[in-house]
Write a protein that holds these residues in place. Sequence first.
Motif, PDB file in Angstrom:
ATOM      1  N   ILE A  45       0.806  -1.220   0.000  1.00  0.00           N
ATOM      2  CA  ILE A  45       0.000   0.000   0.000  1.00  0.00           C
ATOM      3  C   ILE A  45       0.839   1.269   0.000  1.00  0.00           C
ATOM      4  O   ILE A  45       0.293   2.362  -0.126  1.00  0.00           O
ATOM      5  N   GLY A  46       2.138   1.159   0.129  1.00  0.00           N
ATOM      6  CA  GLY A  46       2.994   2.332   0.100  1.00  0.00           C
ATOM      7  C   GLY A  46       2.816   3.197   1.333  1.00  0.00           C
ATOM      8  O   GLY A  46       2.932   2.736   2.462  1.00  0.00           O
ATOM      9  N   HIS A  47       2.512   4.466   1.122  1.00  0.00           N
ATOM     10  CA  HIS A  47       2.345   5.415   2.223  1.00  0.00           C
ATOM     11  C   HIS A  47       0.879   5.708   2.521  1.00  0.00           C
ATOM     12  O   HIS A  47       0.576   6.701   3.189  1.00  0.00           O
ATOM     13  N   LEU A  48      -0.021   4.895   2.056  1.00  0.00           N
ATOM     14  CA  LEU A  48      -1.438   5.129   2.320  1.00  0.00           C
ATOM     15  C   LEU A  48      -1.767   5.068   3.801  1.00  0.00           C
ATOM     16  O   LEU A  48      -2.729   5.679   4.245  1.00  0.00           O
ATOM     17  N   HIS A  49      -0.950   4.334   4.566  1.00  0.00           N
ATOM     18  CA  HIS A  49      -1.205   4.254   6.004  1.00  0.00           C
ATOM     19  C   HIS A  49      -0.912   5.575   6.714  1.00  0.00           C
ATOM     20  O   HIS A  49      -1.385   5.808   7.819  1.00  0.00           O
ATOM     21  N   LEU A  50      -0.137   6.474   6.075  1.00  0.00           N
ATOM     22  CA  LEU A  50       0.166   7.765   6.680  1.00  0.00           C
ATOM     23  C   LEU A  50      -0.922   8.806   6.435  1.00  0.00           C
ATOM     24  O   LEU A  50      -1.024   9.771   7.176  1.00  0.00           O
ATOM     25  N   LEU A  51      -1.710   8.612   5.399  1.00  0.00           N
ATOM     26  CA  LEU A  51      -2.761   9.577   5.079  1.00  0.00           C
ATOM     27  C   LEU A  51      -4.002   9.223   5.871  1.00  0.00           C
ATOM     28  O   LEU A  51      -4.583   8.176   5.712  1.00  0.00           O
ATOM     29  N   GLY A  52      -4.411  10.102   6.726  1.00  0.00           N
ATOM     30  CA  GLY A  52      -5.571   9.860   7.567  1.00  0.00           C
ATOM     31  C   GLY A  52      -6.842  10.353   6.916  1.00  0.00           C
ATOM     32  O   GLY A  52      -6.978  10.389   5.688  1.00  0.00           O
ATOM     33  N   ARG A  53      -7.762  10.757   7.746  1.00  0.00           N
ATOM     34  CA  ARG A  53      -9.044  11.254   7.243  1.00  0.00           C
ATOM     35  C   ARG A  53      -8.896  12.614   6.588  1.00  0.00           C
ATOM     36  O   ARG A  53      -9.676  12.979   5.721  1.00  0.00           O
ATOM     37  N   ILE A  54      -7.890  13.386   7.017  1.00  0.00           N
ATOM     38  CA  ILE A  54      -7.654  14.715   6.467  1.00  0.00           C
ATOM     39  C   ILE A  54      -6.243  14.720   5.857  1.00  0.00           C
ATOM     40  O   ILE A  54      -5.250  14.936   6.552  1.00  0.00           O
ATOM     41  N   SER A  76       1.794   1.733  -5.639  1.00  0.00           N
ATOM     42  CA  SER A  76       3.189   1.554  -6.051  1.00  0.00           C
ATOM     43  C   SER A  76       3.649   2.684  -6.950  1.00  0.00           C
ATOM     44  O   SER A  76       4.709   2.600  -7.555  1.00  0.00           O
ATOM     45  N   THR A  77       2.880   3.762  -7.036  1.00  0.00           N
ATOM     46  CA  THR A  77       3.208   4.887  -7.890  1.00  0.00           C
ATOM     47  C   THR A  77       3.902   5.975  -7.072  1.00  0.00           C
ATOM     48  O   THR A  77       3.353   6.441  -6.079  1.00  0.00           O
ATOM     49  N   PRO A  78       5.105   6.397  -7.492  1.00  0.00           N
ATOM     50  CA  PRO A  78       5.795   7.444  -6.730  1.00  0.00           C
ATOM     51  C   PRO A  78       5.257   8.827  -7.082  1.00  0.00           C
ATOM     52  O   PRO A  78       4.948   9.126  -8.229  1.00  0.00           O
TER      53      PRO A  78
END
Length: 141
Positions: A45-54, A76-78
């Motif tokens: 999932i890349g960095h999707l775990h860092l993006l929260g609700r906002i 997987s897209t930079p």
Amino acid sequence: MPDFQAAYFTIFLICLISSILILKLYTSSGVKSHLPPTPFRLPIIGHLHLLGRIPHQAFHKISNRHGPVFRLFLDSTPYVIVTTPETAKEIFKTHENAFLDRPQYLVTDYLSYGNKGLIFAPYGSYWRFLKKIMMSELLNG
């Protein structure tokens, strides 16, 4: 029996030392990456775990830690994220040609009548002509 164990242990030590040396030579080769810094990412999932609700607040937190320019992998897209207007102005004024080309997809080719619009047109004389028309006709006061 002890001879077999000593042989296996010797082979293990040789493999361990050679792999450490190869890793050391690979990392100290002097080839530095000129890519922006990136936080820890998960494999799929890349960095999707860092993006929260906002998401804009998450970008602000990441920019406080890694600076005004950082790199994120969404799936997987930079992506390169620029968070300050001064940096964005510098990037788009001085390095404009590096960011002009867009990936060509079959879907955009079909939807935009052969990439004839300003958004999906590849950079070239046709794109510059469309930009000139947009600036003079549409965006002019």
